[in-house]
Design an enzyme around this catalytic site. Structure first.
Site, PDB file in Angstrom:
ATOM      1  N   HIS A   1      -6.418  -7.353  -0.480  1.00  0.00           N
ATOM      2  CA  HIS A   1      -6.593  -5.913  -0.678  1.00  0.00           C
ATOM      3  C   HIS A   1      -5.927  -5.484  -1.988  1.00  0.00           C
ATOM      4  O   HIS A   1      -4.882  -6.020  -2.359  1.00  0.00           O
ATOM      5  CB  HIS A   1      -5.955  -5.144   0.488  1.00  0.00           C
ATOM      6  CG  HIS A   1      -6.528  -5.506   1.825  1.00  0.00           C
ATOM      7  ND1 HIS A   1      -5.938  -6.435   2.658  1.00  0.00           N
ATOM      8  CD2 HIS A   1      -7.646  -5.082   2.462  1.00  0.00           C
ATOM      9  CE1 HIS A   1      -6.670  -6.561   3.768  1.00  0.00           C
ATOM     10  NE2 HIS A   1      -7.717  -5.747   3.673  1.00  0.00           N
TER      11      HIS A   1
ATOM     12  N   HIS B   1       0.822  -1.226   0.000  1.00  0.00           N
ATOM     13  CA  HIS B   1       0.000   0.000   0.000  1.00  0.00           C
ATOM     14  C   HIS B   1       0.855   1.275   0.000  1.00  0.00           C
ATOM     15  O   HIS B   1       0.299   2.379   0.042  1.00  0.00           O
ATOM     16  CB  HIS B   1      -0.952   0.022   1.198  1.00  0.00           C
ATOM     17  CG  HIS B   1      -1.973  -1.073   1.170  1.00  0.00           C
ATOM     18  ND1 HIS B   1      -2.859  -1.236   0.120  1.00  0.00           N
ATOM     19  CD2 HIS B   1      -2.252  -2.075   2.045  1.00  0.00           C
ATOM     20  CE1 HIS B   1      -3.633  -2.292   0.358  1.00  0.00           C
ATOM     21  NE2 HIS B   1      -3.277  -2.815   1.514  1.00  0.00           N
TER      22      HIS B   1
ATOM     23  N   ASP C   1      -4.591 -12.993   2.992  1.00  0.00           N
ATOM     24  CA  ASP C   1      -5.838 -12.601   3.655  1.00  0.00           C
ATOM     25  C   ASP C   1      -7.088 -12.904   2.827  1.00  0.00           C
ATOM     26  O   ASP C   1      -8.195 -12.532   3.201  1.00  0.00           O
ATOM     27  CB  ASP C   1      -5.793 -11.124   4.089  1.00  0.00           C
ATOM     28  CG  ASP C   1      -4.971 -10.243   3.167  1.00  0.00           C
ATOM     29  OD1 ASP C   1      -4.681 -10.684   2.037  1.00  0.00           O
ATOM     30  OD2 ASP C   1      -4.635  -9.122   3.561  1.00  0.00           O
TER      31      ASP C   1
ATOM     32  N   ASP D   1      -2.815 -10.603  -2.699  1.00  0.00           N
ATOM     33  CA  ASP D   1      -3.358 -10.178  -1.405  1.00  0.00           C
ATOM     34  C   ASP D   1      -4.846  -9.846  -1.608  1.00  0.00           C
ATOM     35  O   ASP D   1      -5.248  -9.462  -2.704  1.00  0.00           O
ATOM     36  CB  ASP D   1      -2.589  -8.932  -0.950  1.00  0.00           C
ATOM     37  CG  ASP D   1      -2.912  -8.500   0.466  1.00  0.00           C
ATOM     38  OD1 ASP D   1      -2.113  -8.820   1.365  1.00  0.00           O
ATOM     39  OD2 ASP D   1      -3.939  -7.827   0.670  1.00  0.00           O
TER      40      ASP D   1
END
Ligand code: ZN
Ligand code: ZN
Length: 439
Positions: free
Chosen positions: A151, A110, A238, A149
């Site tokens: 996200h 991120h 995740d 991931d």
């Protein structure tokens, strides 16, 4: 015993945490390490452990522009985490191992090009630092980063958004239902790099079945077309059905098969917050798959809890795949249209929120579309913090293999901005000279 040689790098970062009970904490790696030792994986002749090295500040500043400076925003833990990714990559480049997996934290995907603070637990983008290190020291050119991931890998996307030589593919839970909210199919790269950004937003509740349809029908054919010199997997875990931060339904077997099919040269750990229920199994599955070993017996004790995929999701995913196949088929034509539409300059304004630091950033980016190089870029950024402070900067970025015109114009842009005096800081990042200077 058959198998391919695999390098492992561990760095749990005992002295770094957002808060002591934060989901992104050192236990994420400690349980995995226990499991790996217990399974005897480190005793296998084809698995070799490497100690992480410390990345230099310059390695991070090859990617990032920290405001007021990266050194004030990071700790040594960040440089070891990025250094661990570099260690993994160098072991592969030197052919000491076939592939490598960096199990390190703090994570990085991120962290965007401009850094004012920490967002999504990330301050520097460890995969991007590794990629640019390999380009600088090993002359790699075409690189694919596949971010698995849950996200959206918004930071990695941002770093490479104008780079046609980096294919960035992110599979993630649809941003309309999860942090950071971005990663729509319409984010395809700026005109000069159109189609080198691929976002595949999946509906909550996607299972192994849906994931593998996307992998087989989109991701693997795209990689085959792009022909990267190296494939990197941002291996976030995740998507697991037990993860407390997201809503997907992937199993350790689903991840292991994904790893086997992808055949990444380097995997770098990203998220994954089901510390006891998922991470040890998923990581073990990934390690066995990367090492070319049998992973069929890696099964979670509570696997019965994993939901089945709904008919609605199956239909939705089939439609998404068909739409993407169509864009991918027409990408050259769509790129020509995007370049023609942009003309000499491409611009966008964005708001970026730093959830961990309470900073709201406004950014205006400009890319000069150049027929001879990637074109120089400028970024005007203004960050307002929760505490009331405000900080602004202007940066010009000279790309790798820049042409003389872009080089001179980028230098002039930052000097002109400084004369206008509307910002607190002025930076020139020169990818060709490998420097970042405050003007
Ligand atoms: Zn994540
Ligand atoms: Zn140029």
């Amino acid at each position: 015993m058959s198998g391919k040689s695999l390098g492992l790098v561990f760095f749990p970062a005992f002295d770094w945490a957002i808060t002591p009970a934060h989901p992104e904490r050192e236990e994420r790696l400690l349980y995995t390490r226990d499991q790996i030792v217990e399974e005897g994986l480190l005793d296998l002749p084809n698995i070799k452990e490497f100690r992480p090295r410390l990345a230099r500040l310059q390695d991070a500043e090859r990617v990032h522009i920290g405001v007021p400076g990266l050194a004030q925003l990071i700790t040594d833990a960040h440089l070891v985490s990025a250094g661990g990714a570099i260690t993994a990559a160098e072991a592969v480049m030197r052919r000491e191992v076939h592939s490598a997996f960096a199990l390190v934290r703090p994570p990085g995907h991120h962290a965007m090009r401009v850094v004012h603070g920490t967002r999504g637990f990330c301050t520097i983008n460890i995969e991007a630092v590794m990629v640019e290190y390999l380009r600088r020291h090993y002359g790699l050119n075409r690189v694919a980063v596949v971010d698995t991931d849950v996200h959206h890998g918004d930071g990695t996307q941002d770093v490479f958004y104008h780079d046609p030589d980096t294919l960035f593919i992110s599979l993630h839970q649809d941003g309309r239902t999860l942090y950071p909210g971005t990663g729509a199919m319409s984010e395809l790269g700026s005109p000069g790099a159109f189609g080198a950004t691929v976002n595949i937003p999946l509906p909550p509740g996607t299972t192994d079945q849906g994931l593998h349809v996307v992998l087989d029908q989109l991701v693997l054919p795209m990689l085959e077309d792009f022909k990267p010199d190296m494939i990197i997997n941002s291996a976030g875990q995740d998507n697991h059905y037990s993860d407390p931060l997201a809503n997907m339904a992937i199993t350790a077997q689903g991840y292991a098969r994904l790893t086997e099919k992808l055949g990444a040269d380097i995997a770098v750990l990203e998220g994954g917050y089901a510390i006891e229920d998922a991470l040890p199994y998923v990581n073990t599955g990934i390690i066995l798959a990367m090492a070319g070993l049998d992973y069929s017996r890696v099964v979670e004790p509570d696997i019965a809890r994993c939901p089945r995929q709904s008919e609605t999701n199956t239909r939705y995913i089939a439609k998404l795949v068909a739409e993407w196949q169509d864009i991918w088929r027409r990408r050259d034509e769509l790129k020509r249209e995007a370049v023609a539409k942009a003309g000499d300059l491409w611009q966008r304004r964005r708001n970026i929120y730093y959830d961990d630091s309470g900073i709201q950033e406004q950014q205006q980016e400009t890319v000069r579309q150049c027929p001879f190089c990637q074109g120089y870029q400028t970024v005007a950024t203004q960050a307002d913090s929760r505490a009331g402070g405000s900080r602004s900067a202007f940066a010009a970025i000279i790309p790798r293999q820049s042409c003389g015109v872009c080089r001179r114009q980028a230098q002039a842009a930052v000097h002109n901005a400084k004369q206008d005096g509307r910002h607190d800081h002025y930076y020139l990042q020169d990818k060709e000279q490998d420097t970042l200077e405050e003007i």
